[in-house]
Design a protein around this motif. Structure first.
Motif, PDB file in Angstrom:
ATOM      1  N   ILE A  45      14.004 -13.000  19.123  1.00 41.44           N
ATOM      2  CA  ILE A  45      14.921 -13.472  18.086  1.00 41.44           C
ATOM      3  C   ILE A  45      15.991 -12.417  17.855  1.00 41.44           C
ATOM      4  N   LEU A 124       6.380 -18.060  13.786  1.00 40.32           N
ATOM      5  CA  LEU A 124       7.825 -18.172  13.965  1.00 40.32           C
ATOM      6  C   LEU A 124       8.519 -18.759  12.742  1.00 40.32           C
ATOM      7  N   LEU A 128      11.314 -16.745  10.421  1.00 37.25           N
ATOM      8  CA  LEU A 128      12.695 -17.191  10.260  1.00 37.25           C
ATOM      9  C   LEU A 128      13.054 -17.332   8.787  1.00 37.25           C
ATOM     10  N   ILE A 148      20.775 -15.972  11.987  1.00 38.91           N
ATOM     11  CA  ILE A 148      19.896 -16.049  13.149  1.00 38.91           C
ATOM     12  C   ILE A 148      20.779 -16.431  14.315  1.00 38.91           C
ATOM     13  N   ILE A 151      17.545 -17.575  19.561  1.00 44.24           N
ATOM     14  CA  ILE A 151      16.089 -17.587  19.703  1.00 44.24           C
ATOM     15  C   ILE A 151      15.763 -17.984  21.132  1.00 44.24           C
ATOM     16  N   SER A 207      21.410 -21.616  18.648  1.00 42.46           N
ATOM     17  CA  SER A 207      21.337 -20.536  17.672  1.00 42.46           C
ATOM     18  C   SER A 207      22.256 -20.806  16.485  1.00 42.46           C
TER      19      SER A 207
END
Length: 249
Positions: A45, A124, A128, A148, A151, A207
């Motif tokens: 990530i 996960l 996040l 973010i 990934i 993403s």
């Protein structure tokens, strides 16, 4: 005249290349292909922290605070220091267009990227959510935002699966060659040359902060319910081009 000479040169070059890559005797050229699929067992990530402030020091300090909060909570997700890589912090003037469409400086922007390897995919969703809360995602002007950025779903045994795919591609080439030779009442001879081979894998997805779409080899699939981020499998593909001698029965 020049065009004729150029065409003649191209034809001669093609003939030479063909002569050096294929045998003079009877032969058959086949392309073996194989696909191996497996479930991902880890994720990489990439996070980007950003802050825009009137002063460069303020922008840097806010990014530092966000990064430190993230690092302090990583142990809750079984992430150790070896699974973290951090980039340098960059501070630069924040440029924007004013009401007269002139480019002008509007404070300073600080950015820093971190890459985290998560070995337990069941964590996960929680990770996040935690990463987003670190930056608070406030929408006020000149307030830092946590993004973010990317990934990637991976397999820790990728090299093993790539080798399995390549082995199957070789078997597929032999099977195709034997089948085609038999159809023309001939037999497959020895390998004359292996011209090229290709091994690759396809995994990961888009993403953005919503993460609504999974990307698989460039194709979009239906949006998945919130909190579910795992694609069904990682695909490993391999191909090999082989030239066999061809023997008449």
């Amino acid at each position: 005249m020049m065009l004729k000479s150029l065409l003649l040169l191209v034809l001669c070059t093609s003939s030479v290349m063909t002569a050096t890559s294929l045998p003079d005797n009877r032969h058959i050229v086949v392309k073996g292909e194989a696909v191996v699929r497996t479930a991902p067992d880890m994720a990489n990530i990439t996070l980007e922290f950003e802050s825009v402030k009137a002063e460069s020091l303020q922008a840097k300090q806010q990014v530092d605070t966000q990064v430190n909060k993230l690092l302090a909570g990583l142990s809750n997700f079984s992430i150790d220091e070896k699974s973290i890589s951090t980039g340098r912090i960059f501070v630069e003037p924040n440029m924007r267009y004013d009401e007269n469409d002139n480019l002008a400086k509007d404070g300073f922007r600080a950015t820093r990227k971190l890459k985290v390897s998560l070995k337990q995919l069941s964590l996960l969703d929680g990770f996040l959510n935690f990463a987003l809360k670190v930056g608070v995602n406030q929408i006020e002007h000149k307030v830092g935002v946590n993004q973010i950025e990317q990934i990637q779903l991976l397999s820790t045994k990728a090299s093993d699966y790539e080798q399995v795919a390549l082995n199957k591609a070789v078997v597929n080439a032999k099977q195709q060659g034997s089948s085609l030779a038999s159809a023309f009442e001939a037999k497959l001879g020895r390998v004359y040359s292996i011209q090229s081979q290709e091994v690759g894998s396809h995994f990961g997805y888009g993403s953005n902060n919503n993460i609504e779409q999974i990307m698989v080899t460039g194709s979009r699939i239906n949006a998945v319910p919130e909190g579910k981020y795992l694609q069904e499998s990682i695909t490993f593909r391999a191909s090999v081009n082989v030239v066999f001698d061809l023997l008449l029965e």
